[in-house]
Each structure stands twice: as structure tokens, then as C-alpha cells.
Write a protein that holds these residues in place. Sequence first.
Motif, PDB file in Angstrom:
ATOM      1  N   ALA A   1       1.748   0.281   7.162  1.00  0.00           N
ATOM      2  CA  ALA A   1       3.105   0.042   7.964  1.00  0.00           C
ATOM      3  C   ALA A   1       2.984  -1.484   7.887  1.00  0.00           C
ATOM      4  CB  ALA A   1       3.022   0.691   9.046  1.00  0.00           C
ATOM      5  N   SER A   2       4.035  -1.982   8.190  1.00  0.00           N
ATOM      6  CA  SER A   2       4.141  -3.676   8.127  1.00  0.00           C
ATOM      7  C   SER A   2       4.349  -3.978   9.624  1.00  0.00           C
ATOM      8  CB  SER A   2       5.079  -4.086   7.382  1.00  0.00           C
ATOM      9  OG  SER A   2       6.518  -3.615   7.860  1.00  0.00           O
ATOM     10  N   THR A   3       4.422  -5.544   9.676  1.00  0.00           N
ATOM     11  CA  THR A   3       4.622  -6.042  11.186  1.00  0.00           C
ATOM     12  C   THR A   3       6.130  -5.807  11.418  1.00  0.00           C
ATOM     13  OG1 THR A   3       3.210  -8.008  10.576  1.00  0.00           O
ATOM     14  CG2 THR A   3       4.923  -8.254  12.142  1.00  0.00           C
ATOM     15  N   GLU A   4       7.111  -5.522  10.494  1.00  0.00           N
ATOM     16  CA  GLU A   4       8.741  -5.198  10.432  1.00  0.00           C
ATOM     17  C   GLU A   4       8.626  -3.967  11.199  1.00  0.00           C
ATOM     18  OE1 GLU A   4      12.808  -4.932   8.349  1.00  0.00           O
ATOM     19  OE2 GLU A   4      10.757  -5.274   7.254  1.00  0.00           O
TER      20      GLU A   4
ATOM     21  N   ASP B   1      -6.393  -2.525  -6.093  1.00  0.00           N
ATOM     22  CA  ASP B   1      -7.582  -2.868  -5.018  1.00  0.00           C
ATOM     23  C   ASP B   1      -6.517  -3.619  -4.246  1.00  0.00           C
ATOM     24  OD1 ASP B   1      -9.514  -3.235  -3.629  1.00  0.00           O
ATOM     25  OD2 ASP B   1     -10.457  -4.812  -4.623  1.00  0.00           O
ATOM     26  N   HIS B   2      -5.731  -2.707  -3.479  1.00  0.00           N
ATOM     27  CA  HIS B   2      -4.821  -3.286  -2.430  1.00  0.00           C
ATOM     28  C   HIS B   2      -4.388  -2.128  -1.629  1.00  0.00           C
ATOM     29  CE1 HIS B   2      -1.109  -4.962  -0.351  1.00  0.00           C
ATOM     30  NE2 HIS B   2      -1.703  -6.243  -0.781  1.00  0.00           N
ATOM     31  N   PRO B   3      -4.452  -2.445  -0.292  1.00  0.00           N
ATOM     32  CA  PRO B   3      -4.474  -1.374   0.672  1.00  0.00           C
ATOM     33  C   PRO B   3      -2.830  -0.618   0.940  1.00  0.00           C
ATOM     34  CG  PRO B   3      -4.126  -3.547   1.875  1.00  0.00           C
ATOM     35  CD  PRO B   3      -4.600  -3.675   0.353  1.00  0.00           C
ATOM     36  N   SER B   4      -2.004  -1.063   0.092  1.00  0.00           N
ATOM     37  CA  SER B   4      -0.746  -0.496   0.281  1.00  0.00           C
ATOM     38  C   SER B   4      -0.617   0.706  -0.896  1.00  0.00           C
ATOM     39  CB  SER B   4       0.405  -1.455  -0.317  1.00  0.00           C
ATOM     40  OG  SER B   4       0.184  -1.723  -1.725  1.00  0.00           O
ATOM     41  N   ASP B   5      -2.045   1.014  -1.589  1.00  0.00           N
ATOM     42  CA  ASP B   5      -1.718   2.099  -2.610  1.00  0.00           C
ATOM     43  C   ASP B   5      -3.067   2.736  -2.321  1.00  0.00           C
ATOM     44  OD1 ASP B   5      -1.596   3.940  -4.702  1.00  0.00           O
ATOM     45  OD2 ASP B   5      -1.921   2.470  -6.219  1.00  0.00           O
ATOM     46  N   LYS B   6      -3.062   3.730  -1.309  1.00  0.00           N
ATOM     47  CA  LYS B   6      -4.247   4.581  -0.862  1.00  0.00           C
ATOM     48  C   LYS B   6      -4.098   5.780  -1.649  1.00  0.00           C
ATOM     49  CE  LYS B   6      -4.420   4.941   3.901  1.00  0.00           C
ATOM     50  NZ  LYS B   6      -3.898   4.765   5.187  1.00  0.00           N
ATOM     51  N   ALA B   7      -5.235   6.402  -1.562  1.00  0.00           N
ATOM     52  CA  ALA B   7      -5.759   7.508  -2.329  1.00  0.00           C
ATOM     53  C   ALA B   7      -6.694   8.422  -2.022  1.00  0.00           C
ATOM     54  CB  ALA B   7      -5.897   7.214  -4.142  1.00  0.00           C
ATOM     55  N   MET B   8      -6.694   9.634  -2.510  1.00  0.00           N
ATOM     56  CA  MET B   8      -7.970  10.739  -2.102  1.00  0.00           C
ATOM     57  C   MET B   8      -9.108  10.080  -2.961  1.00  0.00           C
ATOM     58  SD  MET B   8      -6.339  12.521   0.129  1.00  0.00           S
ATOM     59  CE  MET B   8      -7.233  13.918   0.309  1.00  0.00           C
ATOM     60  N   PHE B   9     -10.280  10.328  -2.349  1.00  0.00           N
ATOM     61  CA  PHE B   9     -11.659   9.985  -3.262  1.00  0.00           C
ATOM     62  C   PHE B   9     -12.527  11.139  -3.214  1.00  0.00           C
ATOM     63  CE2 PHE B   9     -10.126   5.730  -2.558  1.00  0.00           C
ATOM     64  CZ  PHE B   9     -10.946   4.848  -3.172  1.00  0.00           C
ATOM     65  N   THR B  10     -13.185  11.359  -4.508  1.00  0.00           N
ATOM     66  CA  THR B  10     -14.407  11.960  -4.805  1.00  0.00           C
ATOM     67  C   THR B  10     -15.415  11.119  -5.224  1.00  0.00           C
ATOM     68  OG1 THR B  10     -13.128  14.227  -5.317  1.00  0.00           O
ATOM     69  CG2 THR B  10     -15.437  13.776  -5.851  1.00  0.00           C
TER      70      THR B  10
ATOM     71  N   VAL C   1      -3.771   4.070   9.699  1.00  0.00           N
ATOM     72  CA  VAL C   1      -2.432   3.051   9.438  1.00  0.00           C
ATOM     73  C   VAL C   1      -2.974   1.894   8.634  1.00  0.00           C
ATOM     74  CG1 VAL C   1      -0.483   2.107  10.582  1.00  0.00           C
ATOM     75  CG2 VAL C   1      -1.592   4.232  11.494  1.00  0.00           C
ATOM     76  N   SER C   2      -2.765   2.005   7.316  1.00  0.00           N
ATOM     77  CA  SER C   2      -3.213   0.566   7.014  1.00  0.00           C
ATOM     78  C   SER C   2      -2.127  -0.279   6.701  1.00  0.00           C
ATOM     79  CB  SER C   2      -3.840   1.125   5.572  1.00  0.00           C
ATOM     80  OG  SER C   2      -4.833   1.881   5.506  1.00  0.00           O
ATOM     81  N   PRO C   3      -2.801  -1.617   6.569  1.00  0.00           N
ATOM     82  CA  PRO C   3      -1.641  -3.000   6.454  1.00  0.00           C
ATOM     83  C   PRO C   3      -0.887  -2.617   5.243  1.00  0.00           C
ATOM     84  CG  PRO C   3      -3.731  -3.484   6.133  1.00  0.00           C
ATOM     85  CD  PRO C   3      -3.949  -2.315   6.576  1.00  0.00           C
TER      86      PRO C   3
ATOM     87  N   GLU D   1     -10.535  13.987   3.104  1.00  0.00           N
ATOM     88  CA  GLU D   1      -9.649  14.774   3.379  1.00  0.00           C
ATOM     89  C   GLU D   1      -8.329  13.974   3.695  1.00  0.00           C
ATOM     90  OE1 GLU D   1     -10.752  17.638   6.234  1.00  0.00           O
ATOM     91  OE2 GLU D   1     -12.157  18.538   4.945  1.00  0.00           O
ATOM     92  N   HIS D   2      -8.439  12.713   3.774  1.00  0.00           N
ATOM     93  CA  HIS D   2      -7.122  11.922   3.979  1.00  0.00           C
ATOM     94  C   HIS D   2      -7.270  11.026   2.809  1.00  0.00           C
ATOM     95  CE1 HIS D   2      -6.572  13.755   8.015  1.00  0.00           C
ATOM     96  NE2 HIS D   2      -7.516  14.005   7.876  1.00  0.00           N
ATOM     97  N   PRO D   3      -6.151  10.165   2.607  1.00  0.00           N
ATOM     98  CA  PRO D   3      -6.126   9.250   1.672  1.00  0.00           C
ATOM     99  C   PRO D   3      -6.845   7.862   2.128  1.00  0.00           C
ATOM    100  CG  PRO D   3      -3.848   9.491   2.661  1.00  0.00           C
ATOM    101  CD  PRO D   3      -4.874  10.614   2.958  1.00  0.00           C
ATOM    102  N   MET D   4      -7.230   7.054   1.504  1.00  0.00           N
ATOM    103  CA  MET D   4      -8.040   5.904   1.688  1.00  0.00           C
ATOM    104  C   MET D   4      -7.773   4.576   0.909  1.00  0.00           C
ATOM    105  SD  MET D   4     -12.180   5.903   2.101  1.00  0.00           S
ATOM    106  CE  MET D   4     -12.572   5.899   0.429  1.00  0.00           C
ATOM    107  N   ALA D   5      -7.703   3.636   1.434  1.00  0.00           N
ATOM    108  CA  ALA D   5      -7.604   2.295   0.788  1.00  0.00           C
ATOM    109  C   ALA D   5      -8.887   1.883   0.161  1.00  0.00           C
ATOM    110  CB  ALA D   5      -7.223   1.229   1.518  1.00  0.00           C
ATOM    111  N   THR D   6      -8.801   1.238  -1.002  1.00  0.00           N
ATOM    112  CA  THR D   6     -10.156   1.048  -1.893  1.00  0.00           C
ATOM    113  C   THR D   6     -10.922  -0.057  -0.902  1.00  0.00           C
ATOM    114  OG1 THR D   6      -8.921  -0.841  -2.770  1.00  0.00           O
ATOM    115  CG2 THR D   6      -8.950   1.134  -3.958  1.00  0.00           C
ATOM    116  N   GLU D   7     -10.619  -0.731  -0.143  1.00  0.00           N
ATOM    117  CA  GLU D   7     -11.495  -1.712   0.726  1.00  0.00           C
ATOM    118  C   GLU D   7     -12.122  -0.932   1.633  1.00  0.00           C
ATOM    119  OE1 GLU D   7     -10.246  -3.000   4.237  1.00  0.00           O
ATOM    120  OE2 GLU D   7      -8.173  -2.183   4.224  1.00  0.00           O
ATOM    121  N   LEU D   8     -11.829   0.356   1.924  1.00  0.00           N
ATOM    122  CA  LEU D   8     -12.733   1.027   2.837  1.00  0.00           C
ATOM    123  C   LEU D   8     -13.626   2.240   2.522  1.00  0.00           C
ATOM    124  CD1 LEU D   8      -9.394   1.816   5.123  1.00  0.00           C
ATOM    125  CD2 LEU D   8     -11.228   0.081   5.485  1.00  0.00           C
TER     126      LEU D   8
END
Length: 499
Positions: free
Chosen positions: A448-451, A179-188, A341-343, A222-229
Motif C-alpha cells: 500500500a502507498s501513501t495515497e 529485491d523490492h517490497p512491491s513484489d512479495k512472494a511465498m518462501f521455502t 502491509v508493505s510499502p 504461510e503468507h507472502p513476504m518481501a525479500t527485505e524481511l
Amino acid sequence: MPLTPRPTIPRLPSRRIKSALLASAVSVCLVAASAPSPATPLGVGDRLFPYLGNPGYDVASYDLSFTYTGANNKPLAAVTTIDAVASERLKRINLDYAHGTVESVEVNGASASFASAEEDLVVTPAEPVPAGGSMRITVRHTSNPVAAENQDGGWVQTKDGLAMANQADAGHLVFPCNDHPSDKAMFTIRVTTPDGYTAVANGLPSGVDRARRSTTWTYRTEHPMATELAQVSIGRSTVLHRSGPHGLPVRDVVPTKDRERLEPWLKKTPDQIAWMESKVGRYPFETYGLLIAEARTGFELETQTLSLFERELFKEAAYPKSYVESIMVHELSHQWFGDSVSPRTWSDLWLNEGHATWYEALYAEEKADKPMETRMKAAYRASDSWRAAGGPPAVPKGPKPGQKISIFRPNVYDGAALVLYALRQEIGHPAFERLERIWVSLHHDGVASTEDFVNLASSVANRDLDGFFQAWLYGGKTPPMPGHPDWKSDTPQARKGAR
């Protein structure tokens, strides 16, 4: 974003944002096999949520199945299947999961033992998973729509069913996950409901199976998604279809009784998408639409491809038409900024909310004659107070005890949009507009990050902007506004003493 602020119009006394998300860890009720040594919670080290996410693997896909009985006070039977690749040898696999009952766990088809550790489900496979090895984790569990004490997130009970609101850290209250936006995945996502209900989820429909008294609805992204979304709507709803730019399928989910009343608002979406495309480029996903829920959450939320809105936003006469439209654009713009573009970390939240607030304000300027400069000057006046209360935009203060969603303060909304205004003043309108387009294209479907943003802005401007961003993003005081040396920021002390 969870707490879409509504500071520019009077609020009704009865309307308030609920206070807390998990004042203390919610226990996972586990029917667990004994483990050889105590299970411990892990995390990816996020500054704001240190135990959110888990190291050691990368999730490729989630397959979620929920069975809804028609009763909002009863847990849903659920099966979560996670396909992932181990980045190191794993004797144990930590998943984020709370507020439910686990019945069994399998790893690569073999039964695995499991135990709870605060808000982690700790799985011990029959055989360790080697580094680089694939693993399929199948968890049979319940998903409880009844909120625990002080919970504000996960399932949202609506008047006729359920919806989801998982930002920032509540996906694991619904299903086991990383449960962190840095690890996005496909969903069914599969949802079985009794007759008379309609289920809609992120992505596009891929099947409807009708049995004697129930229906199973299946959706795939059809695109990866963060769990929070993640989003699932279950209700006595009507799904309305229309076409957006380039034939984009637009579908809205509304209470059936309100479909005619809401239509004047819903038909605005295709033009709003076209407006956003004129600013930053083509819409990034396979579909879009509004999920209008008869619920009181205190926020609107940019769940991927299907943004969640309170029905009251469109019903309450106190909200001006231009305000409602700008909030629609706020959540729409998140599909580019925050969803596509997720944090990388939750400290990068300003990139989500600052940009959504920016395009909300730009839309109001162009469509409702509400000057951006006026709003930004007001934000500048309050900025020092916002920084004192919530931290600089890129270093937000941690959540208050028992109020995890309190990271969503003004410093990451108008305070962060003010940073973008200062950047446009500093590098000029043409360079700023190029930066925005390149940013969403370069990091499409990624994190992506602030940097990353600072480096790209310097590249586009063809000069080192580190000093500029250091002051604007990390300073305790608001720097002078380029082009507006007369702008003043009230000190926190002066504002505190004002009447």
C-alpha cells in the motif's frame, strides 16, 4: 526497521551505528557465458533506489537452500529457485544479485546464459518467455557471509553463527531475487548445518532431516513476504516455545547459554501481542518470536515472524525496563505495519516507521505512564529540523553517498508518528482507531502507498483530508498542531546555533 532509534537514554560511547551499505556497486563474480549484447541493470523506478527490483515479471515463490559449513569466513553453497509469471515477453530476465559467485542458471529446465550488470544478474533463457508465461529460474550460487567493503546488510556474523538483516536493499547480497517490497512472494527456506547447530527461518518448520553429521532444517511461510524481511538464524541456539493469543505458536531463538537470563523478557511477548490485537486486530501471521543474536548491528529489525534483536539490548543495565519493552512492541507492531502491509515504494517508509513508533509510544503511555503528548510535543519542537535534514515524512531525502541505510532518519520515526498524532487530533480518537483497524485489514498480505492511506483516512473521516496530508506529509515546514496552537517548532537555524 533497521535503525530503531534510541534517542531517549544516554548511549554508551562504544555503541554506534555502522555507516554504510555499499558505497559503490559490489561486483558479482560470475562464471558467465557470453551474451549477444551488453547486459544492463534495470529497476522498477523507485525514487530512492532506482535500480532496485526489476520489471517484466511477478514472483510467486522463492525456494532457498543454504549449506553452512560452520565457518563464518567461507561462502555458503546455495540454490535459489524462483517461480514467477512474466507480465511481458522476456528475452532477458534481470534479477537483483551481488556479492557471490554464480555457477549455473536454468530457466524452465533449460540451461541459460547469464552476465553481471552492476548489481543485477542478467539471464538470457534459451527461448524467450511469453507474456503471461510461467517461468522457473534455478540459480546455483554462493552466498558470502563476509561483508564487502562498506557493506552493512545481508548476512550478519554472530558470535556463534549467522543471521540476516536485509532492509532496505540487501536481500540481493544473500540470494538472487526481485529485491523490492512491491513484489512479495511465498518462501521455502532450507538450511543444512553441521551437528551442534540449529537453523531457524521465517514461517513454520516443515521438516528436519538428519544425516550422519549434518541436519537440514526446512521452513515455509504461510503468507507472502518481501525479500527485505527474509530471516535465517544459524547458531548454537535454543528454540523456546510458548503459546500466544488464540493458541498462536510463539518461538524465540536465543543463545543456549542465555536462555534463563532472557526468559523474563521473552515471556512478555504473548501479552504484548494481545495488547497490539486490542488496538488493530488479530495478529496477521502464522507465528511470532524474537531472534536474539550475539552481534553488534546498531539496530533491531522486524524480519517477518522472527524479529532480530541484539543481545545487548536485554543485557545492558543502562536501558530502562520500559524502554526495552517499548522497543519490543516497536518491532512487533511492524508485523502489521511494514510486514503484512508493505510499502509500495521506499518513499512510503513513513507508514512503516511512523506506525511502529506510534504504538511504541502508546504502549509506553499505557504501561509505563509516559504521556504520548509529552513525546509528541518534543517531536513537534524538533520537527522542522528533521524536515530540513531528512525531508518531509513522505518525501524522505535519498541516502547519503555510500550510506544507503541513511534514509532511516528521525523524520520517518517520531516525525511520522507526529503526523499520526496530528491526524488523531484532526479526526478524533474513534475515527482514528477505526482507520487503523481498517487499514491493516484492507491491505493484509499486500502492499500500500501513501495515497492509499490518504484516501482511506478521508473515507473514514467522511471528508476530504488531502489538504491536511499535503501539509503534514509533503511540506517543508511543520503545520500548526490541531488542538495545540501553542506548540512551537524550533527553526533549523535556531537549533543549529543553540548551545
